[in-house]
Scaffold this active site. Structure first.
Site, PDB file in Angstrom:
ATOM      1  N   LYS A  95       0.864  -1.193   0.000  1.00  0.00           N
ATOM      2  CA  LYS A  95       0.000   0.000   0.000  1.00  0.00           C
ATOM      3  C   LYS A  95       0.889   1.227   0.000  1.00  0.00           C
ATOM      4  CE  LYS A  95      -4.380   1.108   0.176  1.00  0.00           C
ATOM      5  NZ  LYS A  95      -5.575   0.347  -0.228  1.00  0.00           N
ATOM      6  N   ASP A 101      -7.094   4.374  -4.517  1.00  0.00           N
ATOM      7  CA  ASP A 101      -7.722   4.258  -3.198  1.00  0.00           C
ATOM      8  C   ASP A 101      -8.325   5.643  -2.934  1.00  0.00           C
ATOM      9  OD1 ASP A 101      -7.784   2.254  -0.717  1.00  0.00           O
ATOM     10  OD2 ASP A 101      -7.452   4.231   0.133  1.00  0.00           O
TER      11      ASP A 101
HETATM   12  P1  NDP Z   1     -12.969   7.987  -2.818  1.00  0.00           P
HETATM   13  O1  NDP Z   1     -11.879   8.960  -2.662  1.00  0.00           O
HETATM   14  O2  NDP Z   1     -13.550   7.758  -4.158  1.00  0.00           O
HETATM   15  O3  NDP Z   1     -14.168   8.320  -1.828  1.00  0.00           O
HETATM   16  C1  NDP Z   1     -13.952   8.399  -0.460  1.00  0.00           C
HETATM   17  C2  NDP Z   1     -15.266   8.718   0.214  1.00  0.00           C
HETATM   18  O4  NDP Z   1     -15.110   8.577   1.630  1.00  0.00           O
HETATM   19  C3  NDP Z   1     -15.703  10.150  -0.005  1.00  0.00           C
HETATM   20  O5  NDP Z   1     -17.099  10.215   0.046  1.00  0.00           O
HETATM   21  C4  NDP Z   1     -15.066  10.861   1.182  1.00  0.00           C
HETATM   22  O6  NDP Z   1     -15.694  12.081   1.521  1.00  0.00           O
HETATM   23  C5  NDP Z   1     -15.252   9.849   2.263  1.00  0.00           C
HETATM   24  N1  NDP Z   1     -14.185  10.015   3.271  1.00  0.00           N
HETATM   25  C6  NDP Z   1     -12.859   9.943   3.071  1.00  0.00           C
HETATM   26  N2  NDP Z   1     -12.172  10.190   4.192  1.00  0.00           N
HETATM   27  C7  NDP Z   1     -13.102  10.437   5.111  1.00  0.00           C
HETATM   28  C8  NDP Z   1     -13.027  10.748   6.483  1.00  0.00           C
HETATM   29  N3  NDP Z   1     -11.848  10.892   7.119  1.00  0.00           N
HETATM   30  N4  NDP Z   1     -14.206  10.924   7.143  1.00  0.00           N
HETATM   31  C9  NDP Z   1     -15.392  10.786   6.498  1.00  0.00           C
HETATM   32  N5  NDP Z   1     -15.518  10.481   5.194  1.00  0.00           N
HETATM   33  C10 NDP Z   1     -14.391  10.319   4.528  1.00  0.00           C
HETATM   34  O7  NDP Z   1     -12.380   6.616  -2.222  1.00  0.00           O
HETATM   35  P2  NDP Z   1     -12.900   5.127  -2.448  1.00  0.00           P
HETATM   36  O8  NDP Z   1     -14.359   5.098  -2.634  1.00  0.00           O
HETATM   37  O9  NDP Z   1     -12.029   4.507  -3.468  1.00  0.00           O
HETATM   38  O10 NDP Z   1     -12.500   4.465  -1.056  1.00  0.00           O
HETATM   39  C11 NDP Z   1     -13.408   4.391   0.035  1.00  0.00           C
HETATM   40  C12 NDP Z   1     -12.962   3.281   0.979  1.00  0.00           C
HETATM   41  O11 NDP Z   1     -12.947   2.042   0.280  1.00  0.00           O
HETATM   42  C13 NDP Z   1     -11.558   3.445   1.555  1.00  0.00           C
HETATM   43  O12 NDP Z   1     -11.537   2.898   2.867  1.00  0.00           O
HETATM   44  C14 NDP Z   1     -10.707   2.574   0.641  1.00  0.00           C
HETATM   45  O13 NDP Z   1      -9.525   2.148   1.277  1.00  0.00           O
HETATM   46  C15 NDP Z   1     -11.673   1.431   0.407  1.00  0.00           C
HETATM   47  N6  NDP Z   1     -11.418   0.604  -0.774  1.00  0.00           N
HETATM   48  C16 NDP Z   1     -11.316   1.141  -2.011  1.00  0.00           C
HETATM   49  C17 NDP Z   1     -11.125   0.339  -3.107  1.00  0.00           C
HETATM   50  C18 NDP Z   1     -11.087   0.875  -4.499  1.00  0.00           C
HETATM   51  O14 NDP Z   1     -11.024   0.068  -5.436  1.00  0.00           O
HETATM   52  N7  NDP Z   1     -11.169   2.165  -4.712  1.00  0.00           N
HETATM   53  C19 NDP Z   1     -10.951  -1.116  -2.960  1.00  0.00           C
HETATM   54  C20 NDP Z   1     -11.149  -1.595  -1.611  1.00  0.00           C
HETATM   55  C21 NDP Z   1     -11.349  -0.757  -0.570  1.00  0.00           C
HETATM   56  P3  NDP Z   1     -14.954  13.474   1.155  1.00  0.00           P
HETATM   57  O15 NDP Z   1     -15.103  13.622  -0.322  1.00  0.00           O
HETATM   58  O16 NDP Z   1     -15.702  14.476   1.948  1.00  0.00           O
HETATM   59  O17 NDP Z   1     -13.537  13.329   1.600  1.00  0.00           O
HETATM   60  O1  2IT Z   2      -7.965  -1.420  -0.681  1.00  0.00           O
HETATM   61  C1  2IT Z   2      -7.917  -1.919  -1.823  1.00  0.00           C
HETATM   62  O2  2IT Z   2      -8.069  -3.121  -2.015  1.00  0.00           O
HETATM   63  C2  2IT Z   2      -7.705  -1.021  -2.972  1.00  0.00           C
HETATM   64  N1  2IT Z   2      -7.620   0.182  -2.774  1.00  0.00           N
HETATM   65  C3  2IT Z   2      -7.568  -1.588  -4.357  1.00  0.00           C
HETATM   66  C4  2IT Z   2      -6.180  -2.059  -4.593  1.00  0.00           C
HETATM   67  C5  2IT Z   2      -5.858  -2.480  -6.004  1.00  0.00           C
HETATM   68  O3  2IT Z   2      -4.680  -2.794  -6.226  1.00  0.00           O
HETATM   69  O4  2IT Z   2      -6.724  -2.495  -6.878  1.00  0.00           O
END
Ligand code: NDP
Ligand code: 2IT
Length: 445
Positions: A126, A166
């Site tokens: 990561k 992420d």
């Molecule tokens: P994005 O940046 O697309 O969206 C993040 C969302 O979470 C936004 O709505 C943001 O609000 C909110 N957020 C972020 N930080 C905070 C905080 N400190 N408090 C409250 N809300 C918060 O990210 P993703 O959708 O890609 O990721 C969301 C989660 O999913 C993370 O935990 C990530 O690690 C996990 N994840 C993502 C994957 C992927 O493929 N993208 C795969 C597996 C897990 P705001 O805009 O106001 O910051």
């Molecule tokens: O938390 C996660 O699994 C991710 N942000 C996706 C990682 C990836 O390599 O697609």
């Protein structure tokens, strides 16, 4: 608790006392693994757990970049290459002001087991930076990404370490990072996933984490004789994971009544209109309160944690770590929630997770339930190696199969190790066994 596991955790705590997120993730994982070490006393002599908790490599670097006013800014960049027993390091990059080494280590540690659960050959890593993308121009984002990759390029590669998105990293950032990697190395190679569809990306990668979450949830519900049909759903966050979870759960017959961002949440009793959310979040990069201004009947409330007081049958935390604490868990249970599936990484605090399990809530832990994103990333790597692109249906079909397979393995491991129905233990054990086998086979490295 197994004595060797206790000893390793105490040592870890002493060496990393200031890394609260990492210790939280480590405690959850190690305490689940106790029965594995009872069964395999030979692991201690091999120092298996001592090795497992220590990243193979941590890279930390300066990221200088020039803002639109001509001022030089400096951020801190990280890549934690945690474990390569079963494949090249794989895991996302996070850009958020809260990023520090503890956060990246917890995410990397979780990623090892998550990647193992996918059944695909990918190790755990990561990275990210404390850079805050909010309010930055496209040019500033590009300057930052180019500077970040100017250091990172020497540590990554299609068979070495393959980063992806992420929080704060989507198609735009992956594009800038990829362009800089290509410029420095001269290689057109699958060094990143989540690429654009015209330059090596995979169909369904964008949708994969949210869709995968719903496929896992569907399998978990099915085992309990339930479905998502007609259920009220609350989803925290409104980013990549939340949006595509909303899309899929709606297709499965659920009704999403609330979504949020870090400032607050909206409730729409008519069911969230996802096209409005997409316009605000994917196109305008705006705030969720806009939704209530545009959709009649929707109500905005300041403060994101209040979302757990909205009555629902299914809760999908899809924002960030520790967003769902004991208070939130109690509110959900009091309001009759039957299933909680984690789209974000470690969104539930340890006591919230215990509360769900103690109250018989169907609980899908992050490392199993959100593995769809990295699974399709691995499918993107396969397509890049083959120099082919698969159809949306092909990738989505494989994703569904992978998620159902993960549920089956998690469920079976929980049963085998004496905690039937406990998907937290099942996910940790099933993920660990494969990595442990590879580490034993490869010797003391
Ligand atoms: P994005 O940046 O697309 O969206 C993040 C969302 O979470 C936004 O709505 C943001 O609000 C909110 N957020 C972020 N930080 C905070 C905080 N400190 N408090 C409250 N809300 C918060 O990210 P993703 O959708 O890609 O990721 C969301 C989660 O999913 C993370 O935990 C990530 O690690 C996990 N994840 C993502 C994957 C992927 O493929 N993208 C795969 C597996 C897990 P705001 O805009 O106001 O910051
Ligand atoms: O938390 C996660 O699994 C991710 N942000 C996706 C990682 C990836 O390599 O697609």
């Amino acid at each position: 608790m197994n004595a060797y596991v206790t000893k390793v955790y105490e040592g870890l705590k002493a060496r990393n006392s200031h890394e609260s997120e990492f210790l939280q993730a480590a405690w959850e994982i190690l305490s689940s693994l106790s029965p594995v070490f009872d069964k395999h006393p030979e692991y201690e002599k091999l120092g298996l757990l001592d090795r497992f908790v220590e990243p193979e490599r941590i890279i930390q670097f300066r990221v200088p970049w020039v803002d639109d006013k001509g001022q030089v800014q400096v951020n801190r960049g990280y890549r934690v290459q945690f474990n390569s027993a079963i494949g090249p390091y794989k895991g996302g990059l996070r850009l958020h002001p809260s990023v520090n080494l503890s956060v990246i280590k917890f995410l990397g540690f979780e990623q090892i087991l998550k990647n193992s659960l996918t059944g695909l050959p990918i190790g755990g890593g990561k990275g990210g930076s404390d850079f805050d993308p909010k309010g930055k121009s496209d040019t500033e984002i590009m300057h930052f990404c180019q500077s970040f990759m100017t250091e990172l390029y020497r540590h990554v590669g299609a068979d070495v370490d393959v980063p992806a998105g992420d929080i704060g990293v989507g198609a735009r950032e992956i594009g800038y990072l990829y362009g800089q990697y290509k410029r420095i190395t001269g290689l057109y190679t699958g060094v990143l996933t989540g690429k654009g569809l015209t330059w090596g990306g995979s169909l369904a990668r964008k949708e994969a984490t949210g869709y995968g979450l719903c496929y896992f949830l569907g399998a978990m519900l099915r085992k309990a004789g339930k479905t998502a049909e007609g259920k009220r759903v609350v989803i925290s966050g409104s980013g990549n994971v939340a949006i595509y979870a909303c899309q899929k759960i709606t297709q499965m017959g659920g009704k999403v009544v609330a979504m949020s961002d870090s400032n607050g949440y909206v409730v729409d009793e008519n069911g969230i209109d996802l096209s409005v959310i997409k316009q605000i979040k994917e196109v305008e990069r705006g705030r969720i309160y806009e939704y209530a201004k545009r959709v009649k009947g929707a109500v905005y409330t300041e403060g994101c944690r209040g979302i757990w007081t909205v009555k629902c049958d299914i809760a999908l935390p899809c924002a960030t770590q520790n967003e769902l604490d004991l208070e939130g868990a109690k509110a959900l249970v009091a309001n009759g929630v039957t299933a909680v599936a984690e789209g974000a990484n470690m969104p539930s605090t340890l006591d919230a997770t215990s509360y769900f399990l103690d109250n018989g809530i169907l609980f899908a832990p992050a490392k199993a339930a959100n593995a769809g994103g990295v699974a399709v990333s691995a499918l993107e790597m396969s397509q890049n190696s083959q120099r082919l692109s698969w159809t949306f249906e092909e990738v989505d079909g494989k994703l569904k199969g992978i998620m159902e397979n993960i549920f089956a393995h998690v469920d079976a491991a929980a049963e085998e190790y004496g905690t039937p129905g406990n998907n937290v233990a099942g996910a940790n054990i099933a993920g660990f066994l494969k990595v442990a086998d590879a580490m034993v086979a490869q010797g003391a490295v």
